[in-house]
Motif scaffolding. Structure first.
Motif, PDB file in Angstrom:
ATOM      1  N   CYS A   9     112.436  26.597 -35.861  1.00  0.00           N
ATOM      2  CA  CYS A   9     112.538  25.696 -34.515  1.00  0.00           C
ATOM      3  C   CYS A   9     112.919  24.414 -35.226  1.00  0.00           C
ATOM      4  O   CYS A   9     113.980  23.542 -34.529  1.00  0.00           O
ATOM      5  N   GLN A  10     112.224  23.896 -36.209  1.00  0.00           N
ATOM      6  CA  GLN A  10     112.536  22.620 -36.671  1.00  0.00           C
ATOM      7  C   GLN A  10     114.184  22.265 -37.179  1.00  0.00           C
ATOM      8  O   GLN A  10     114.550  21.288 -36.958  1.00  0.00           O
ATOM      9  N   ARG A  11     114.624  23.181 -37.647  1.00  0.00           N
ATOM     10  CA  ARG A  11     116.184  23.205 -37.833  1.00  0.00           C
ATOM     11  C   ARG A  11     117.007  22.939 -36.592  1.00  0.00           C
ATOM     12  O   ARG A  11     117.945  22.879 -36.841  1.00  0.00           O
ATOM     13  N   ARG A  12     116.621  23.307 -35.431  1.00  0.00           N
ATOM     14  CA  ARG A  12     117.136  23.123 -34.283  1.00  0.00           C
ATOM     15  C   ARG A  12     116.918  22.075 -33.277  1.00  0.00           C
ATOM     16  O   ARG A  12     117.135  22.075 -32.254  1.00  0.00           O
ATOM     17  N   VAL A  13     116.127  21.153 -33.843  1.00  0.00           N
ATOM     18  CA  VAL A  13     115.690  20.157 -33.012  1.00  0.00           C
ATOM     19  C   VAL A  13     115.949  18.814 -33.753  1.00  0.00           C
ATOM     20  O   VAL A  13     116.331  18.805 -35.037  1.00  0.00           O
ATOM     21  N   TYR A  14     116.024  17.563 -32.991  1.00  0.00           N
ATOM     22  CA  TYR A  14     116.311  16.228 -33.669  1.00  0.00           C
ATOM     23  C   TYR A  14     114.848  15.423 -33.492  1.00  0.00           C
ATOM     24  O   TYR A  14     114.992  14.160 -34.019  1.00  0.00           O
ATOM     25  N   SER A  15     113.578  15.833 -32.894  1.00  0.00           N
ATOM     26  CA  SER A  15     112.609  15.026 -32.980  1.00  0.00           C
ATOM     27  C   SER A  15     111.307  15.866 -32.840  1.00  0.00           C
ATOM     28  O   SER A  15     111.396  16.969 -32.612  1.00  0.00           O
TER      29      SER A  15
END
Length: 158
Positions: A40-46
């Motif tokens: 999930c972290q690789r697909r979000v900006y914040s």
């Protein structure tokens, strides 16, 4: 001389060989959940986006006790708002095996658990917004819709 054999009950021998249905090894859960957070972290900006995504994934999971194997540490109702409740978990399992980088220090992976609670409440006819916060460990804040409170008040008069 007569030999007597007694058959002692052995709890070890009476147990099933396989793991009871629905039980998952802690190590397996920790590894899979860690991978889920990284994915999930690789697909979000914040951090806010990451927590929102974890909450959405929590909507797809099972009930708290079945997942975490225990009840939450504490449940409180807000003094000033009848719509707000707090579920307090000192050391949530979902945060135990996640290393949070310094730049994301506000990240609380218990947003996943918040999604679980919100989904179960909604499916049970108690729509609410559930968010995860750092307070006394982790606190899930449950804010029920006005309709839930109105329905509860109407049932009190019966």
């Amino acid at each position: 001389m007569e030999a007597r054999f007694t058959r002692a009950k052995s709890p070890l021998l009476e147990r099933a060989l396989g793991r009871p249905r629905g039980e998952v090894a802690l190590g397996a859960f920790a590894l899979l959940f860690s991978e889920l957070v990284q994915y999930c972290q690789r697909r979000v900006y914040s951090v806010a986006e990451l927590q929102a995504r974890l909450a959405r994934l929590g909507h797809q999971g099972p009930v708290w006790r079945a997942l975490f194997g225990k009840e939450a540490d504490k449940l409180e109702q807000a003094n000033d708002d009848p719509r707000t409740y707090y579920v307090i978990e000192r050391e949530p399992l979902v945060n135990a095996y996640i290393s949070v980088p310094r730049e994301n220090s506000t990240l609380n992976c218990a947003a996943f658990a918040a999604g679980l609670v919100e989904a179960v409440l909604g499916a049970s006819g108690f729509p609410a917004k559930v968010t995860a916060h750092w307070h006394k460990g982790t606190t899930l804040m449950i804010k029920f819709d006005e309709a839930v409170i109105a329905r509860d008040k109407s049932l009190e008069g019966r």
